[in-house]
Scaffold this motif. Structure first.
Motif, PDB file in Angstrom:
ATOM      1  N   GLU A 126      18.757 -59.929 -16.812  1.00  0.00           N
ATOM      2  CA  GLU A 126      17.993 -61.185 -16.852  1.00  0.00           C
ATOM      3  C   GLU A 126      18.009 -61.913 -15.519  1.00  0.00           C
ATOM      4  O   GLU A 126      16.961 -62.355 -15.026  1.00  0.00           O
ATOM      5  CB  GLU A 126      18.550 -62.104 -17.949  1.00  0.00           C
ATOM      6  CG  GLU A 126      17.796 -63.420 -18.065  1.00  0.00           C
ATOM      7  CD  GLU A 126      18.421 -64.371 -19.077  1.00  0.00           C
ATOM      8  OE1 GLU A 126      18.026 -65.557 -19.095  1.00  0.00           O
ATOM      9  OE2 GLU A 126      19.310 -63.943 -19.842  1.00  0.00           O
ATOM     10  N   GLY A 153      13.155 -62.294 -21.404  1.00  0.00           N
ATOM     11  CA  GLY A 153      13.038 -63.679 -21.871  1.00  0.00           C
ATOM     12  C   GLY A 153      13.966 -64.575 -21.075  1.00  0.00           C
ATOM     13  O   GLY A 153      14.382 -64.247 -19.972  1.00  0.00           O
ATOM     14  N   GLY A 178      11.125 -60.681 -26.845  1.00  0.00           N
ATOM     15  CA  GLY A 178      11.499 -61.679 -25.852  1.00  0.00           C
ATOM     16  C   GLY A 178      10.379 -62.678 -25.618  1.00  0.00           C
ATOM     17  O   GLY A 178       9.217 -62.429 -25.933  1.00  0.00           O
TER      18      GLY A 178
END
Length: 218
Positions: A126, A153, A178
């Motif tokens: 991420e 996400g 996501g």
């Protein structure tokens, strides 16, 4: 010549860039883009795209006079050579498939006089992906960003909102879990088709307007 690019080889010393930009400003020329890096031999390479250039030869002569400048060369701008950029970020397998579609479609338009280039980077995580998406906002000539992965996400979605608002970049996402799919302009299930549509969305030689689509997911 109203718009031109120059590449300057100079000594890597304090004040050299200031002196060069001062000469350009005093000539009434606007610097629309610049990029500087230090080469292996320690010399600086300064690339500039200039607007409102009336006499490029006189400008080159003035810059060449500077004691720390080795040479100045005139070029076509990167916009003319490489054109709009498609950036593809995500997992290696998905990125490769999107790139296949984008490169195939870009070739079709470039043959007809368009200029579209494709850049890719396979990444996971991420934080790493969010950082890469945010970095797109600092790149020049970006027309569209394709997010190619299996799950995205969180921070990534926040960065998408920023580049869409501040840089007006078209964002296309593969259909995946996501919150990224909620923020993207277009969500495509087939990765090859995602690459094709990214090129069509930015190509002036394509009769396609992403804003006129009746739905967002395909």
């Amino acid at each position: 010549m109203k718009e031109v690019a120059i590449n300057i080889k100079a000594q890597n010393k304090p004040g050299v860039l200031y002196d060069i930009t001062d000469m350009i400003v005093k000539s009434g020329i606007n610097i629309s883009y610049t990029h500087l890096f230090i080469e292996k031999d320690g010399c600086a390479s300064i690339y500039m795209e200039l607007e409102d250039v009336e006499d490029i030869q006189s400008l080159v002569k003035d810059i060449n006079i500077h004691e720390n400048v080795d040479n100045v060369k005139i070029h076509r701008s990167l916009s003319e050579i490489y054109g709009k950029r498609i950036i593809i970020i995500g997992g290696g397998a998905q990125v490769a498939q999107v790139a296949q579609g984008a490169i195939t479609e870009a070739d079709r338009h470039n043959i007809r006089g368009e200029r579209i280039s494709v850049d890719t980077i396979p990444l996971i995580g991420e934080y790493e992906l969010a950082e890469a998406v945010s970095g797109v906002g600092r790149l020049s000539r970006v027309g569209a960003l394709v997010l190619a992965g299996s799950l995205m996400g969180g921070r990534i979605s926040t960065c998408i909102e920023k580049i869409k608002t501040e840089q007006n970049v078209i964002v296309i996402s593969l259909n995946m879990p996501g919150s990224v799919t909620e923020k993207a302009d277009l969500v495509i299930t087939d990765p090859v088709q995602a690459g094709v549509m990214a090129v069509m969305a930015v190509a002036e030689t394509a009769s396609f307007d992403i804003k006129k689509l009746g739905r967002k997911k395909f």
